[in-house]
Structures are given as C-alpha cells and as structure tokens.
Design a protein around this motif. Structure first.
Motif, PDB file in Angstrom:
ATOM      1  N   GLN A  54       8.704 -28.997  -8.372  1.00 24.56           N
ATOM      2  CA  GLN A  54       8.945 -27.758  -9.022  1.00 24.56           C
ATOM      3  C   GLN A  54       9.986 -27.107  -9.052  1.00 24.56           C
ATOM      4  OE1 GLN A  54       5.132 -27.603 -10.717  1.00 24.56           O
ATOM      5  NE2 GLN A  54       5.620 -29.270 -10.218  1.00 24.56           N
ATOM      6  N   TRP A  55      10.269 -26.474 -10.179  1.00 23.55           N
ATOM      7  CA  TRP A  55      11.427 -25.214 -10.812  1.00 23.55           C
ATOM      8  C   TRP A  55      11.129 -24.653 -10.888  1.00 23.55           C
ATOM      9  CZ3 TRP A  55      15.523 -27.863  -8.146  1.00 23.55           C
ATOM     10  CH2 TRP A  55      15.669 -29.656  -7.963  1.00 23.55           C
ATOM     11  N   THR A  56      11.503 -23.414 -10.754  1.00 26.92           N
ATOM     12  CA  THR A  56      12.037 -21.456 -11.538  1.00 26.92           C
ATOM     13  C   THR A  56      12.936 -21.281 -12.377  1.00 26.92           C
ATOM     14  OG1 THR A  56      10.486 -21.224 -10.407  1.00 26.92           O
ATOM     15  CG2 THR A  56      11.439 -19.161 -11.188  1.00 26.92           C
ATOM     16  N   VAL A  57      13.421 -21.376 -13.501  1.00 26.01           N
ATOM     17  CA  VAL A  57      14.331 -21.325 -14.525  1.00 26.01           C
ATOM     18  C   VAL A  57      15.186 -20.330 -13.647  1.00 26.01           C
ATOM     19  CG1 VAL A  57      13.634 -19.860 -16.152  1.00 26.01           C
ATOM     20  CG2 VAL A  57      16.099 -21.283 -16.242  1.00 26.01           C
ATOM     21  N   ASN A  58      16.469 -19.836 -13.718  1.00 28.74           N
ATOM     22  CA  ASN A  58      17.245 -18.636 -12.628  1.00 28.74           C
ATOM     23  C   ASN A  58      17.415 -17.678 -14.493  1.00 28.74           C
ATOM     24  OD1 ASN A  58      16.874 -19.688  -9.823  1.00 28.74           O
ATOM     25  ND2 ASN A  58      19.458 -20.588 -10.654  1.00 28.74           N
ATOM     26  N   THR A  59      17.762 -16.387 -13.366  1.00 30.69           N
ATOM     27  CA  THR A  59      18.058 -15.747 -14.692  1.00 30.69           C
ATOM     28  C   THR A  59      19.224 -15.181 -14.055  1.00 30.69           C
ATOM     29  OG1 THR A  59      15.599 -14.913 -14.880  1.00 30.69           O
ATOM     30  CG2 THR A  59      17.291 -13.070 -15.653  1.00 30.69           C
ATOM     31  N   TYR A  60      20.394 -14.793 -15.780  1.00 32.49           N
ATOM     32  CA  TYR A  60      21.617 -14.398 -15.024  1.00 32.49           C
ATOM     33  C   TYR A  60      21.829 -13.675 -15.996  1.00 32.49           C
ATOM     34  CZ  TYR A  60      21.854 -19.120 -13.220  1.00 32.49           C
ATOM     35  OH  TYR A  60      21.815 -20.335 -12.350  1.00 32.49           O
ATOM     36  N   THR A  61      22.801 -13.220 -15.570  1.00 29.66           N
ATOM     37  CA  THR A  61      23.576 -11.509 -16.261  1.00 29.66           C
ATOM     38  C   THR A  61      24.639 -11.401 -17.125  1.00 29.66           C
ATOM     39  OG1 THR A  61      21.855  -9.991 -14.882  1.00 29.66           O
ATOM     40  CG2 THR A  61      23.901  -8.621 -15.966  1.00 29.66           C
ATOM     41  N   ILE A  62      24.645 -11.301 -18.611  1.00 30.17           N
ATOM     42  CA  ILE A  62      26.111 -10.634 -19.336  1.00 30.17           C
ATOM     43  C   ILE A  62      26.445  -9.047 -18.830  1.00 30.17           C
ATOM     44  CG2 ILE A  62      27.168 -11.013 -21.108  1.00 30.17           C
ATOM     45  CD1 ILE A  62      25.214 -13.668 -21.647  1.00 30.17           C
ATOM     46  N   THR A  63      27.699  -8.478 -18.358  1.00 29.79           N
ATOM     47  CA  THR A  63      27.617  -7.590 -18.534  1.00 29.79           C
ATOM     48  C   THR A  63      29.195  -7.465 -19.857  1.00 29.79           C
ATOM     49  OG1 THR A  63      26.747  -7.373 -16.515  1.00 29.79           O
ATOM     50  CG2 THR A  63      28.674  -5.479 -17.725  1.00 29.79           C
ATOM     51  N   PHE A  64      27.886  -6.095 -21.117  1.00 24.37           N
ATOM     52  CA  PHE A  64      29.415  -5.735 -22.045  1.00 24.37           C
ATOM     53  C   PHE A  64      30.384  -5.014 -21.440  1.00 24.37           C
ATOM     54  CE2 PHE A  64      25.976  -8.537 -24.296  1.00 24.37           C
ATOM     55  CZ  PHE A  64      25.944  -8.813 -24.874  1.00 24.37           C
ATOM     56  N   GLU A  65      31.123  -5.390 -21.846  1.00 28.12           N
ATOM     57  CA  GLU A  65      32.345  -4.025 -21.921  1.00 28.12           C
ATOM     58  C   GLU A  65      33.406  -3.814 -22.776  1.00 28.12           C
ATOM     59  OE1 GLU A  65      35.789  -5.806 -19.000  1.00 28.12           O
ATOM     60  OE2 GLU A  65      34.168  -5.884 -17.432  1.00 28.12           O
ATOM     61  N   PHE A  66      32.908  -3.376 -23.406  1.00 34.10           N
ATOM     62  CA  PHE A  66      33.198  -2.211 -24.919  1.00 34.10           C
ATOM     63  C   PHE A  66      34.459  -2.151 -26.151  1.00 34.10           C
ATOM     64  CE2 PHE A  66      28.842  -1.558 -25.261  1.00 34.10           C
ATOM     65  CZ  PHE A  66      28.595  -2.660 -25.186  1.00 34.10           C
ATOM     66  N   ALA A  67      35.714  -2.009 -23.990  1.00 38.42           N
ATOM     67  CA  ALA A  67      37.073  -1.492 -24.250  1.00 38.42           C
ATOM     68  C   ALA A  67      37.334  -0.704 -26.643  1.00 38.42           C
ATOM     69  CB  ALA A  67      37.810  -2.712 -25.392  1.00 38.42           C
ATOM     70  N   ASN A  68      36.578   0.361 -25.944  1.00 35.52           N
ATOM     71  CA  ASN A  68      36.720   1.849 -26.301  1.00 35.52           C
ATOM     72  C   ASN A  68      35.961   1.364 -27.298  1.00 35.52           C
ATOM     73  OD1 ASN A  68      38.414   3.080 -24.796  1.00 35.52           O
ATOM     74  ND2 ASN A  68      40.500   1.669 -25.162  1.00 35.52           N
ATOM     75  N   GLY A  69      35.160   0.418 -28.359  1.00 36.92           N
ATOM     76  CA  GLY A  69      34.421   0.981 -29.299  1.00 36.92           C
ATOM     77  C   GLY A  69      32.983   1.346 -29.323  1.00 36.92           C
ATOM     78  N   THR A  70      32.532   1.230 -30.406  1.00 38.22           N
ATOM     79  CA  THR A  70      30.963   1.678 -30.468  1.00 38.22           C
ATOM     80  C   THR A  70      31.084   1.219 -30.661  1.00 38.22           C
ATOM     81  OG1 THR A  70      31.996   3.975 -30.932  1.00 38.22           O
ATOM     82  CG2 THR A  70      29.615   3.174 -31.398  1.00 38.22           C
ATOM     83  N   PHE A  71      29.091   0.996 -30.042  1.00 33.89           N
ATOM     84  CA  PHE A  71      27.745  -0.531 -30.302  1.00 33.89           C
ATOM     85  C   PHE A  71      26.726   0.273 -30.673  1.00 33.89           C
ATOM     86  CE2 PHE A  71      25.465  -3.682 -27.783  1.00 33.89           C
ATOM     87  CZ  PHE A  71      25.934  -4.498 -28.439  1.00 33.89           C
TER      88      PHE A  71
END
Length: 296
Positions: A54-71
């Motif tokens: 029995q398995w539970t899928v792991n959750t990972y995180t992407i952190t965005f760095e906008f480098a002076n951009g506007t999101f």
C-alpha cells in the motif's frame, strides 16, 4: 526500510487474497500488516494468501522566484484547472499558494509552468524557467545540466525545487532624424562611448538609414548618448535640442525636448527624435569708398 518506491511512502501490506485454508491472516481487503509485523515472523498462520503493498503518493513543492518580474496569480491558477495525473484530468488551482508563491505536485501529475501570459517585466521578454541549484533540495530528478530550461513538469518528476524566471532584454529601436541635417562622427563615437550592462547577447547597435536618418537598437540596460551639437550639422543652422515626435514606453510625451548629447539609460520603447535647429545669424558690413575723379 524493506520496501521503497520513488515518489511514494509505504503504508503497509494489505491482505488482498486468501484461500479457504486461511487461518490467522485476518480479513481480505481489511487487514494491513507493516514491515515490523512481518519481520517478526508469521507463526500461527496458514493458508495461501496475497499481500499487496500500500502506497501514499508524496507531495513536493515548487518555489517560484520571479527575478523582479510581476506575476498574475489569478491567471496562473486558472491555467492550473486543467492538468493531468495518471492519465486523468485534475484541477490543480488550489495547489498554488499565492502568498508563498509555491505550487505543490506529485510524481503522478503533468502540468504547465507559468508562461509569458502569467509573468511580465518591463523591458524584458520572459523566456522560461531555470533550476536554482543553490536553493533546491538535493533529492529530486530535475535536470541539473547548466543552461537547461523548463516549461512543463511531466509525470515522473519529483522533488522539492526552486526555479527562477529567466529573462532576455527586449530590443527597441530609437530613430534619429536630423531634419535636413547630417551626422558628423556620431557613428564612430557611438561605438566607443556606448555600453550595455547585459551579459548575454549584445543588442546595442547603431546604423545609418540614409544621409539624414540613423537608427539605434537598444535595451533597457543600454547606456548611450544622443548626438552632440558637433555631431549634428546643417549648413546655416545650429543644433539646439532633440524633440520627441513619436513615443512609446518610457520616452515621455510627444514634443518633449532633450538636450544635445543627453545620456540615455533605463529607457524602453520605440521612439523617434527629430533635431531642432535655430537659424544662424550673420552680419554683413558695408564699407563705402570715395574715389577721386579727374576733370577733362
């Protein structure tokens, strides 16, 4: 650890099949054993049985760095409403945290990273995303090759990472119209005196269009000077200013005047400048001479 699977956490062994001889194994599809229980032996049990991991899928995180951009958080959350996981559609809009600028994902999902529709920066074109290897976890399978960029995360990708926006300067054109004058030495002086902070492709350049017109390709990082009074000539006139006749970006209003030789930096947008002349005034001095005549 007895049992591992990349991208998942092991949650024990479930009894999924048992024959009529089953004794002591428990109830099919209900009883779960952990590795410790099995490691201590299976005495007191009998029968042919099947145990399924029995398995539970792991959750990972992407952190965005906008480098002076506007999101644009809302636009990206909307784009995340259609992603895939194990071949099925999944709404990932709630996985994006607009406060922390993070996105959670699993090894089963495929989704698109933010595009130029979601991120902008004045004077720059968004290219794509690069891996920040100094901030990312050491346990991931993102491509660490220098120069590799990312536009999408595919199923099978895992790990906590930081990625940063990669920008290229936008090329703009400044047109110089001498207004019936000509340029004297500006081309050679421009190549010597002008600079560009950009460390990648050099875009700053000047070219002659005709006897009266020059064009400058430049970026927001370029630094250069407009032609001086000595570099702009017209017989019978003296160059006084450069007037903005077409404008965009940060050049200001039409008819705004700039000094001859003014330094240009941190500008963006296409524009046209026309030379403003003043007529030279000359003085004519008349001398009257009286001749001596002879009588006949």
């Amino acid at each position: 650890t007895y049992t591992t699977r990349t991208g998942y956490t092991f949650n024990g062994w479930k009894l999924t099949q048992a024959d009529s001889q089953n004794y002591g194994w428990g109830t099919v599809n209900t009883t779960i054993y952990d590795n410790t229980a099995l490691g201590n032996g299976v005495s007191g049990k009998c029968g042919n049985i099947t145990l399924t991991a029995q398995w539970t899928v792991n959750t990972y995180t992407i952190t965005f760095e906008f480098a002076n951009g506007t999101f644009d958080d809302a636009a990206y959350k909307n784009a995340l409403k259609t992603s895939t996981g194990n071949g099925t559609s999944k709404d990932k809009s709630n996985d994006y945290n607009s406060t922390n600028k993070t996105l959670t994902y699993t090894i089963e999902q495929t989704f698109t990273l933010p595009t130029s529709s979601h991120i902008s920066r004045t004077g720059y074109d968004f290219e794509n995303w690069k891996l920040d290897q100094t901030s990312s976890s050491s346990t991931h399978n993102w491509d660490k090759t220098t120069g590799v960029t990312f536009t999408q995360v595919n199923q099978g990708t895992y790990g906590n990472v930081n990625i940063y926006a990669y920008w290229e300067c936008t090329k703009f054109t400044l047109t110089l119209d001498s207004t019936e004058g000509n340029f004297n030495g500006y081309l050679s002086n421009f190549n010597v005196n002008s600079t560009e902070n950009k460390t990648t492709t050099k875009l700053l350049a000047v070219r002659t269009i005709d006897d009266n017109t020059m064009e400058i390709d430049y970026t927001i990082e370029s630094v250069f000077n407009l032609p001086t009074r000595n570099e702009t000539q017209r017989t019978g006139y003296t160059a006084m200013k450069w007037k903005i006749t077409t404008t965009s970006g940060s050049w200001g209003s039409v008819n705004t005047e700039l000094d001859q030789g003014a330094q240009i930096s941190d500008k963006h947008g296409n524009a046209t400048l026309n030379a403003v002349w003043t007529e030279n005034k000359y003085k004519i001095t008349l001398h009257q001479y009286y001749g001596v005549g002879s009588s006949g």
